[in-house]
Design a protein around this motif. Structure first.
Motif, mmCIF file in Angstrom:
data_model
loop_
_atom_site.group_PDB
_atom_site.id
_atom_site.type_symbol
_atom_site.label_atom_id
_atom_site.label_comp_id
_atom_site.label_asym_id
_atom_site.label_seq_id
_atom_site.Cartn_x
_atom_site.Cartn_y
_atom_site.Cartn_z
ATOM 1 N N ALA A 335 0.870 -1.176 0.000
ATOM 2 C CA ALA A 335 0.000 0.000 0.000
ATOM 3 C C ALA A 335 0.908 1.227 0.000
ATOM 4 O O ALA A 335 1.528 1.536 1.019
ATOM 5 C CB ALA A 335 -0.908 0.003 1.224
ATOM 6 N N GLU A 338 1.151 7.403 -1.714
ATOM 7 C CA GLU A 338 0.181 8.179 -2.483
ATOM 8 C C GLU A 338 -0.879 7.239 -3.034
ATOM 9 O O GLU A 338 -0.815 6.810 -4.181
ATOM 10 C CB GLU A 338 0.890 8.932 -3.617
ATOM 11 C CG GLU A 338 1.917 9.941 -3.151
ATOM 12 C CD GLU A 338 1.296 11.091 -2.383
ATOM 13 O OE1 GLU A 338 0.104 11.364 -2.591
ATOM 14 O OE2 GLU A 338 2.007 11.713 -1.575
ATOM 15 N N ARG A 339 -1.869 6.913 -2.207
ATOM 16 C CA ARG A 339 -2.832 5.898 -2.631
ATOM 17 C C ARG A 339 -3.665 6.347 -3.820
ATOM 18 O O ARG A 339 -4.029 5.553 -4.681
ATOM 19 C CB ARG A 339 -3.744 5.486 -1.466
ATOM 20 C CG ARG A 339 -4.503 6.614 -0.811
ATOM 21 C CD ARG A 339 -5.382 6.128 0.327
ATOM 22 N NE ARG A 339 -5.928 7.257 1.074
ATOM 23 C CZ ARG A 339 -5.357 7.773 2.156
ATOM 24 N NH1 ARG A 339 -4.234 7.267 2.610
ATOM 25 N NH2 ARG A 339 -5.902 8.792 2.782
ATOM 26 N N LYS A 340 -3.993 7.658 -3.895
ATOM 27 C CA LYS A 340 -4.864 8.113 -4.980
ATOM 28 C C LYS A 340 -4.184 8.012 -6.338
ATOM 29 O O LYS A 340 -4.803 7.642 -7.332
ATOM 30 C CB LYS A 340 -5.322 9.550 -4.720
ATOM 31 C CG LYS A 340 -6.331 9.658 -3.578
ATOM 32 C CD LYS A 340 -6.889 11.057 -3.471
ATOM 33 C CE LYS A 340 -7.940 11.137 -2.365
ATOM 34 N NZ LYS A 340 -8.519 12.486 -2.231
ATOM 35 N N ALA A 343 -2.249 3.793 -6.212
ATOM 36 C CA ALA A 343 -2.857 2.534 -5.796
ATOM 37 C C ALA A 343 -4.305 2.364 -6.217
ATOM 38 O O ALA A 343 -4.783 1.231 -6.256
ATOM 39 C CB ALA A 343 -2.762 2.388 -4.272
ATOM 40 N N LEU A 344 -4.991 3.450 -6.522
ATOM 41 C CA LEU A 344 -6.430 3.342 -6.767
ATOM 42 C C LEU A 344 -6.803 3.764 -8.182
ATOM 43 O O LEU A 344 -6.210 4.694 -8.744
ATOM 44 C CB LEU A 344 -7.210 4.205 -5.775
ATOM 45 C CG LEU A 344 -7.216 3.754 -4.320
ATOM 46 C CD1 LEU A 344 -7.806 4.847 -3.440
ATOM 47 C CD2 LEU A 344 -7.981 2.459 -4.145
ATOM 48 N N GLN A 403 -10.740 4.640 1.671
ATOM 49 C CA GLN A 403 -9.906 4.369 0.500
ATOM 50 C C GLN A 403 -8.709 3.501 0.888
ATOM 51 O O GLN A 403 -8.344 2.564 0.165
ATOM 52 C CB GLN A 403 -9.422 5.674 -0.124
ATOM 53 C CG GLN A 403 -10.492 6.422 -0.890
ATOM 54 C CD GLN A 403 -9.972 7.708 -1.488
ATOM 55 O OE1 GLN A 403 -8.895 8.186 -1.149
ATOM 56 N NE2 GLN A 403 -10.749 8.287 -2.397
ATOM 57 N N GLN A 404 -8.125 3.797 2.041
ATOM 58 C CA GLN A 404 -6.986 2.984 2.486
ATOM 59 C C GLN A 404 -7.422 1.560 2.790
ATOM 60 O O GLN A 404 -6.688 0.603 2.522
ATOM 61 C CB GLN A 404 -6.335 3.625 3.724
ATOM 62 C CG GLN A 404 -5.030 2.977 4.161
ATOM 63 C CD GLN A 404 -3.892 3.261 3.211
ATOM 64 O OE1 GLN A 404 -3.993 3.026 2.018
ATOM 65 N NE2 GLN A 404 -2.791 3.738 3.726
ATOM 66 N N VAL A 407 -7.423 -0.370 -0.404
ATOM 67 C CA VAL A 407 -6.085 -0.779 -0.829
ATOM 68 C C VAL A 407 -5.616 -1.993 -0.027
ATOM 69 O O VAL A 407 -5.082 -2.962 -0.583
ATOM 70 C CB VAL A 407 -5.081 0.387 -0.677
ATOM 71 C CG1 VAL A 407 -3.676 -0.063 -1.061
ATOM 72 C CG2 VAL A 407 -5.503 1.575 -1.533
#
Length: 504
Positions: A335, A338-340, A343-344, A403-404, A407
């Motif tokens: 994970a 910068e998840r946006k 990762a997403l 959102q996390q 992930v």
């Protein structure tokens, strides 16, 4: 009477789910080096972006040269005389030194740039900075890091800046280059220019600073302290402690450590980190504490295979892995910070995001079965207490914490045995943090090894079983989390904070 050029009173800045600045006080005088100190996440970056016109304060007062100040754009801040030199220099590599120095306010006549005039003015500024040897026509990409920083200063002076904000200016400089930077700063302040200097290195603050203001959790905890004589323990004490209550699941009793699941040996990427050696056992949470720029994120990405190492090995469950594809097939998940962006798929539904890493398992005869995907995602959503429990909803409509969870849920759906977490609770509200902590501890209780990086020292100490401290690209210390406290970790990560001869 002192000549105050900048004054902030009760400045507030709020983003969705977080109050980044919560009543900041700051006072800067002409001709002084005012040092801004605070842990990662204390609000320093947000504060300087408010001054630079990138963000706009939601409350409080800012006075600049005795007048109310609220720059609408970065250009407006520059025109007013406030220049900001960010840690990640915002230069255009394929433009010349002169073009970068006067970018946005080029010397022009009848709509045409006057290159000769611009180059001549740039040469004068470079000479003023003690670097007349840098050609004004040189492409910036050909300059070393120290040269690029000089160009950023030249840009500031091209606007006739009366205040220069420097964010970690020594991070990429060698020792002799730092000495030259300090010489330039002293010459600028002798001319009456004020400097806000941000650094984690207390030894530098002692050498170059006049006064220090400390931020913690978006608040000013100390203002106008003398930089050279304030005891180190007082400065560190003002930086530690949290206004947010961390609720961590209980750490299991320490037992005999299992055979390692992950073994990293001599892992090196030149210029980022060197000779990294670490292990993670099944069911163990290992935390890496270190400052931004210490190489923590780069180390995690290299273990995952997203970056190619220059030396060393990554072995998972007895087998050497390299490259993201092999890492995932071997049971490793990550994970990212910068998840946006990393990762997403923000406009895709939650169930598509969750099944991304185990996509092949839902394929039959070359086609995927959306019903199976939804069913698996719903089961994982229940496990993670995802809110709302709607796996057809677009990922971008969820809160940061949820959102996390999506992930993390992606790796729960696969046969993940090792999970790498980079800043797992960044941008996550307090309630969702506690839920994520429970999820991470639950993974460990089910035998998953976890390696996590966090800028928040209390988070590392409260969540991890064992802690590694990273400083300037090297792992320098290892201990069980229960044997460390926040002051000790900060002292380790802030290079030279208790040097001989400093106030203690």
């Amino acid at each position: 009477m002192s000549d105050v050029v900048l004054k902030l009173t009760d400045v507030v800045k709020t983003f969705p789910g977080v109050r980044a600045l919560d009543g900041v006080q700051l006072e800067v005088e002409a001709g002084e080096v005012h040092c801004l100190l605070g842990q990662n996440g204390a609000g320093k970056s947000t504060l300087i972006k408010v001054l630079a016109g990138v963000h706009h304060a939601d409350g409080g007062e800012i006075s600049w040269l005795g007048e109310p100040f609220a720059p609408a754009t970065p250009q407006a801040a520059m025109r007013a005389g406030i220049a900001t030199i960010y840690q990640e220099l915002d230069l255009v590599d394929d433009l010349s030194v002169a073009e970068n120095a006067f970018l946005g306010h080029e010397h022009a006549r009848f709509g045409f740039t006057r290159r000769r005039s611009t180059a001549g003015r740039t040469k004068e500024i470079l000479a003023r900075l003690g670097h007349a040897e840098i050609p004004a026509t040189q492409l910036v990409r050909k300059l070393p890091a120290a040269g690029k920083q000089i160009v950023s200063m030249a840009r500031a002076l091209s606007h006739d800046a009366k205040l220069i904000v420097m964010d970690e200016p020594s991070a990429v400089l060698a020792h002799d280059e730092v000495a030259n930077l300090f010489r330039i700063i002293r010459e600028l302040t002798a001319e009456g220019i004020a400097v806000i200097y941000i650094s984690h290195r207390l030894a530098e603050i002692r050498e170059i600073g006049d006064r220090v203001t400390v931020l913690k959790d978006g608040r000013t905890t100390a203002a106008n302290l003398p930089a050279r004589t304030t005891p180190t323990r007082e400065l560190v004490g003002k930086m530690t402690g949290r206004s947010i209550e961390y609720v961590f699941p209980p750490r299991p009793a320490t037992g005999e450590r299992n055979e390692p699941l992950l073994v990293v040996s001599g892992l090196t990427r030149h210029g980022e980190f060197a000779d990294a050696n670490l292990t993670v056992a099944p069911g163990e949470i290992v935390g890496i504490a270190g400052l931004v720029g210490s190489g923590r994120s780069e180390l995690l990405e290299t273990i995952f295979g997203a970056r190619r190492p220059d030396a060393g090995t990554v072995v998972l469950d007895g087998r050497r892995v390299s490259g993201v594809g092999k890492a995932v097939k071997s049971g490793m998940g990550m994970a990212p910070e910068e998840r946006k962006s990393q990762a997403l798929l923000l406009d895709e539904p939650v169930y598509k995001n969750m099944t991304l890493a185990s996509f092949a398992g839902f394929a039959h005869g070359g086609f995927t079965d959306a019903r199976d995907e939804r069913a698996a995602a719903l089961k994982t959503a229940d496990q993670l207490e995802l809110r709302p429990r709607d796996v057809d909803r677009a990922a971008r409509t969820l809160s940061g914490g949820n959102q996390q969870k999506v992930v993390v849920g992606r790796w729960l759906l696969g046969d993940t045995r090792l999970l790498l977490l980079d800043e797992p609770t960044r941008g996550v509200d307090v309630g969702a943090r506690a839920e994520l902590y429970q999820v991470i501890r639950g993974l460990a209780e089910n035998g998953v090894g976890v390696l996590l990086v966090s800028s928040e020292v209390p988070e590392v100490l409260g969540l991890a079983d064992r802690v590694l401290v990273m400083r300037e690209g090297r792992l320098i210390h290892e201990a069980p989390a229960g044997e460390l406290d926040e002051d000790t970790v900060l002292d380790l990560v802030m290079a030279g904070s208790l040097l001989e001869g400093e106030p203690a």
